[in-house]
Write a protein that holds these residues in place. Structure first.
Motif, mmCIF file in Angstrom:
data_model
loop_
_atom_site.group_PDB
_atom_site.id
_atom_site.type_symbol
_atom_site.label_atom_id
_atom_site.label_comp_id
_atom_site.label_asym_id
_atom_site.label_seq_id
_atom_site.Cartn_x
_atom_site.Cartn_y
_atom_site.Cartn_z
ATOM 1 N N UNK A 60 0.869 -1.213 0.129
ATOM 2 C CA UNK A 60 0.071 -0.091 -0.077
ATOM 3 C C UNK A 60 0.978 1.225 -0.038
ATOM 4 N N UNK A 61 1.782 1.336 1.028
ATOM 5 C CA UNK A 61 2.797 2.229 1.054
ATOM 6 C C UNK A 61 3.465 2.719 -0.444
ATOM 7 N N UNK A 62 4.056 1.509 -1.101
ATOM 8 C CA UNK A 62 4.656 1.576 -2.501
ATOM 9 C C UNK A 62 3.576 1.941 -3.413
ATOM 10 N N UNK A 63 2.292 2.165 -3.213
ATOM 11 C CA UNK A 63 1.444 2.636 -4.310
ATOM 12 C C UNK A 63 0.934 1.537 -5.318
ATOM 13 N N UNK A 64 1.209 0.112 -4.673
ATOM 14 C CA UNK A 64 0.670 -1.056 -5.567
ATOM 15 C C UNK A 64 -0.610 -1.119 -5.904
ATOM 16 N N UNK A 65 -1.532 -0.654 -5.207
ATOM 17 C CA UNK A 65 -3.017 -0.690 -5.431
ATOM 18 C C UNK A 65 -3.497 0.598 -6.260
ATOM 19 N N UNK A 66 -2.779 1.321 -6.721
ATOM 20 C CA UNK A 66 -3.206 2.583 -7.218
ATOM 21 C C UNK A 66 -2.548 2.507 -8.866
ATOM 22 N N UNK A 67 -3.436 3.144 -9.770
ATOM 23 C CA UNK A 67 -3.109 3.168 -11.199
ATOM 24 C C UNK A 67 -2.798 1.655 -11.801
ATOM 25 N N UNK A 69 -2.670 -0.816 -14.513
ATOM 26 C CA UNK A 69 -2.658 -1.215 -15.746
ATOM 27 C C UNK A 69 -3.297 -2.272 -16.275
ATOM 28 N N UNK A 70 -3.444 -2.475 -17.677
ATOM 29 C CA UNK A 70 -4.253 -3.743 -17.953
ATOM 30 C C UNK A 70 -3.428 -5.099 -17.489
ATOM 31 N N UNK A 71 -2.178 -5.163 -17.756
ATOM 32 C CA UNK A 71 -1.463 -6.414 -17.445
ATOM 33 C C UNK A 71 -0.565 -6.129 -16.137
ATOM 34 N N UNK A 72 -1.247 -5.348 -15.159
ATOM 35 C CA UNK A 72 -0.440 -5.375 -13.946
ATOM 36 C C UNK A 72 -0.841 -6.882 -13.219
ATOM 37 N N UNK A 73 0.241 -7.442 -12.790
ATOM 38 C CA UNK A 73 -0.029 -8.597 -11.847
ATOM 39 C C UNK A 73 -0.791 -8.502 -10.642
ATOM 40 N N UNK A 75 -1.286 -8.579 -6.841
ATOM 41 C CA UNK A 75 -0.414 -8.649 -5.783
ATOM 42 C C UNK A 75 -0.779 -9.837 -4.823
ATOM 43 N N UNK A 76 -0.063 -10.712 -4.350
ATOM 44 C CA UNK A 76 -0.316 -11.501 -3.151
ATOM 45 C C UNK A 76 0.735 -11.671 -2.164
ATOM 46 N N UNK A 77 0.718 -11.399 -1.025
ATOM 47 C CA UNK A 77 1.639 -11.288 -0.022
ATOM 48 C C UNK A 77 2.554 -12.605 -0.019
ATOM 49 N N UNK A 78 1.991 -13.798 -0.328
ATOM 50 C CA UNK A 78 2.838 -14.978 -0.319
ATOM 51 C C UNK A 78 4.056 -15.029 -1.236
ATOM 52 N N UNK A 79 3.750 -14.065 -2.247
ATOM 53 C CA UNK A 79 4.640 -14.184 -3.408
ATOM 54 C C UNK A 79 6.026 -13.195 -2.985
ATOM 55 N N UNK A 80 5.781 -12.521 -1.990
ATOM 56 C CA UNK A 80 6.759 -11.425 -1.548
ATOM 57 C C UNK A 80 7.686 -12.008 -0.469
ATOM 58 N N UNK A 81 8.831 -11.377 -0.114
ATOM 59 C CA UNK A 81 9.739 -12.175 0.629
ATOM 60 C C UNK A 81 9.350 -11.503 1.956
#
Length: 127
Positions: A60-67, A69-73, A75-81
């Motif tokens: 959220x702080x990184x702006x992942x949930x804003x803007x 795009x059509x091919x934006x993957x 987000x799932x926290x299990x795939x983050x370190x």
């Protein structure tokens, strides 16, 4: 006349505060008594809910949930370190607010209660 005594106010109490240094990313889980014993045993397991919530707050702080795009993957926290205890602590304190009277306050300058942070994580995990 009847007098009511609230037990919780009559007993002594102590607030348990936590710091980044004391923050733990594991939790205890009961797993049964040892053979021939009535004592319950516990094991330490990773605190999945805390990692899950902290990774979402970081995204959220990184702006992942804003803007999007059509091919934006997605987000799932299990795939983050996994984050460190310090990173989780800083994110939770940054995003937690509480109300005193009619004023919302951030916990950033205070030493937060571990119970409040844990409840905050448990609440956000189910949203």
């Amino acid at each position: 006349l009847q007098r009511r005594i609230t037990l919780s106010t009559a007993l002594p109490h102590e607030v348990t505060h936590t710091t980044a240094k004391a923050m733990s990313l594991s939790q205890l889980e009961p797993y049964g008594a040892a053979e021939g014993s009535d004592c319950l045993r516990f094991r330490s397991i990773p605190h999945y809910e805390m990692q899950f919530v902290c990774k979402y707050l970081q995204a959220y702080d990184a702006g992942t949930f804003q803007n999007f795009e059509e091919f934006t993957p997605d987000f799932h926290p299990d795939e983050s370190p996994n984050l460190s205890a310090r990173e989780c602590y800083d994110l939770l304190v940054k995003h937690y607010t509480y109300t005193v009277g009619s004023k919302a306050k951030r916990m950033a300058g205070d030493r937060p209660s571990f119970i409040l942070l844990d409840n905050f994580v448990r609440y956000l995990y189910h949203q």
